[in-house]
Design an enzyme around this catalytic site. Structure first.
Site, mmCIF file in Angstrom:
data_model
loop_
_atom_site.group_PDB
_atom_site.id
_atom_site.type_symbol
_atom_site.label_atom_id
_atom_site.label_comp_id
_atom_site.label_asym_id
_atom_site.label_seq_id
_atom_site.Cartn_x
_atom_site.Cartn_y
_atom_site.Cartn_z
ATOM 1 N N ASP A 1 14.574 -0.134 -1.740
ATOM 2 C CA ASP A 1 13.422 -0.095 -2.630
ATOM 3 C C ASP A 1 13.167 1.388 -2.904
ATOM 4 O O ASP A 1 12.650 2.106 -2.055
ATOM 5 C CB ASP A 1 12.216 -0.751 -1.945
ATOM 6 N N TRP B 1 5.030 -1.419 2.118
ATOM 7 C CA TRP B 1 5.956 -2.072 1.186
ATOM 8 C C TRP B 1 7.127 -2.689 1.928
ATOM 9 O O TRP B 1 7.612 -3.761 1.555
ATOM 10 C CB TRP B 1 6.423 -1.097 0.110
ATOM 11 N N LYS C 1 6.126 4.293 -11.215
ATOM 12 C CA LYS C 1 5.944 5.456 -10.346
ATOM 13 C C LYS C 1 6.572 6.688 -10.998
ATOM 14 O O LYS C 1 5.885 7.637 -11.298
ATOM 15 C CB LYS C 1 6.561 5.203 -8.964
HETATM 16 C C1 LIG Z 1 4.410 0.567 -5.826
HETATM 17 C C2 LIG Z 1 5.488 0.115 -4.917
HETATM 18 C C3 LIG Z 1 5.843 -1.229 -4.805
HETATM 19 C C4 LIG Z 1 5.113 -2.333 -5.558
HETATM 20 O O1 LIG Z 1 5.362 -2.226 -6.902
HETATM 21 P P1 LIG Z 1 4.834 -3.317 -7.958
HETATM 22 O O2 LIG Z 1 5.566 -2.911 -9.184
HETATM 23 O O3 LIG Z 1 3.365 -3.159 -8.050
HETATM 24 O O4 LIG Z 1 5.237 -4.647 -7.475
HETATM 25 C C5 LIG Z 1 6.882 -1.560 -3.967
HETATM 26 N N1 LIG Z 1 7.547 -0.633 -3.284
HETATM 27 C C6 LIG Z 1 7.240 0.679 -3.360
HETATM 28 C C7 LIG Z 1 8.014 1.675 -2.569
HETATM 29 C C8 LIG Z 1 6.204 1.088 -4.179
HETATM 30 O O5 LIG Z 1 5.879 2.392 -4.261
#
Ligand SMILES: *Cc1c(COP(=O)(O)O)cnc(C)c1O
Length: 361
Positions: free
Chosen positions: A171, A101, A195
């Site tokens: 993030d 990511w 998540k």
């Molecule tokens: C799942 C995830 C993403 C991507 O998320 P989307 O909503 O599918 O764009 C980005 N960063 C992290 C840390 C993630 O766990």
């Protein structure tokens, strides 16, 4: 009806009480005669839902008044573009690469300016968090980007990098609301809801007000401007109404539980049960450095890929679903977000122990 123990990394488990409440309100939300999905986002009822969700989130985290809370769309990945478009004033940003990511965010930012890798753990398959002591932060970096919990590899930051005064962008998709956080250490935090917080389709952004400016490239899509989204209270267009409603319910669930300190205690206890078992097992072992272990995504392997497959298959047959590791990583991953009850971890550990005894030569 039978619910499994769902260890999916995302979209992931939600608190059963929240789902039940949503189900009971499905056909008639509080006497409106319609579901939240069917009502105007401009209606009084929905405006109350979004305002209450924001109020509860602010209370839960303790978000200072000089930060805006936005409920946006496009998942965390859209933030990989929105952040550089809006924040890269000097066309420079620094990245700590701790997994896929972070790599993706870095590649996207490279389109809008100079993205620099200032640390990486790629040399050891992202199994640790790099040393954060004296990072080569660029002098005119607009921000430093981190992925606070690495969903795929199962590592997390236990301390934040010293950004030498530069804005920190995090993030926090897979650790958001899993423990208390000090918002003042960040310029911007974003988290895809699917998540730890709600259904897919909503992304939460917390941004310090001074970072919201009208200084962005002319081509910036209107939906990807923080100023527009903030001025319109996340309602420039139709927001992800049902997702926001469910996130709001999860915020209330957390508040009732005692807030982020209470959930942190539970999360530590849950993760310890699993890691303690892994550390004494003769068949299973954790795949990341101990001091970087995630409390949300526990990655592990057995003695062979064949045995991994057998384990995943038998686990599923016994009600433990989605334990397969990320497709490029292999092995197993148990995502044990806020909503996973401690009984789920205990049951998994006894199943693993039984499997180990049955399959150890
Ligand atoms: C799942 C995830 C993403 C991507 O998320 P989307 O909503 O599918 O764009 C980005 N960063 C992290 C840390 C993630 O766990």
């Amino acid at each position: 009806m039978k619910r499994v123990y769902n260890f999916s990394a995302g979209p992931a488990i939600l608190p059963e009480a929240v789902l039940q409440e949503a189900a009971s309100e499905m056909l008639d939300y509080q006497g409106t005669g319609m579901s939240v999905m069917e009502m105007s986002h401009r209606s009084k009822v929905f405006i109350q839902i979004i305002e209450e969700a924001e109020k509860d989130l602010r209370k839960l985290i303790g978000i200072p008044d000089n930060y805006k809370v936005l409920f946006l769309q496009g998942g965390a990945t859209t933030q990989f573009s929105m952040v550089p478009m809006n924040l890269m004033k000097h066309k420079k940003a620094d990245f700590i690469i701790t997994g896929n990511w972070a790599q993706k965010a870095y590649e996207e930012a490279s389109k809008y300016g100079q993205a620099n890798v200032i640390a990486s753990s790629e040399d050891k398959m992202f199994s640790y968090i790099p040393n954060l002591k004296d990072l080569p932060i660029s002098e005119d970096a607009d921000y430093v980007h981190i992925v606070e919990n690495n969903t795929i590899y199962g590592t997390r930051f236990y301390e934040l990098p010293d950004t030498k005064g530069k804005t920190l962008v995090s993030d926090a998709s897979s650790c958001f609301l899993s423990e208390p956080i000090d918002i003042t250490k960040y310029g911007l935090i974003f988290a895809g809801a699917q998540k730890n917080v709600g259904p897919a389709g909503t992304v939460i952004v917390i941004i310090r007000e001074d970072l919201i400016t009208k200084d962005y490239p002319e081509y910036t899509p209107i939906m990807l401007r923080y100023d527009i989204q903030a001025e319109n209270k996340s309602m420039y267009n139709t927001p992800p109404t049902y997702g926001i409603y469910l996130c709001g319910k999860v915020f209330k669930w957390l508040l009732n539980l005692g807030g982020l300190e209470a959930i942190q205690k539970i999360n530590i206890e849950k993760a310890n049960i699993l890691y303690d078992y892994l550390d004494q097992s003769k068949m299973f072992f954790g795949t990341v450095e101990k001091k970087s272990r995630s409390l949300m995504n526990v990655t592990f392997k057995s003695t062979s890929p064949e045995l991994d497959d057998k384990f995943i298959k038998e686990a599923k047959a016994n009600g433990f679903d989605n334990l397969k590791g990320y497709r490029t990583v292999g092995g197993m991953r148990a995502s044990i977000y806020n909503a996973m009850p401690i009984e789920g971890i205990k049951a998994l550990v006894s199943f693993m122990d039984k499997f180990e005894k049955e399959n150890l030569g």
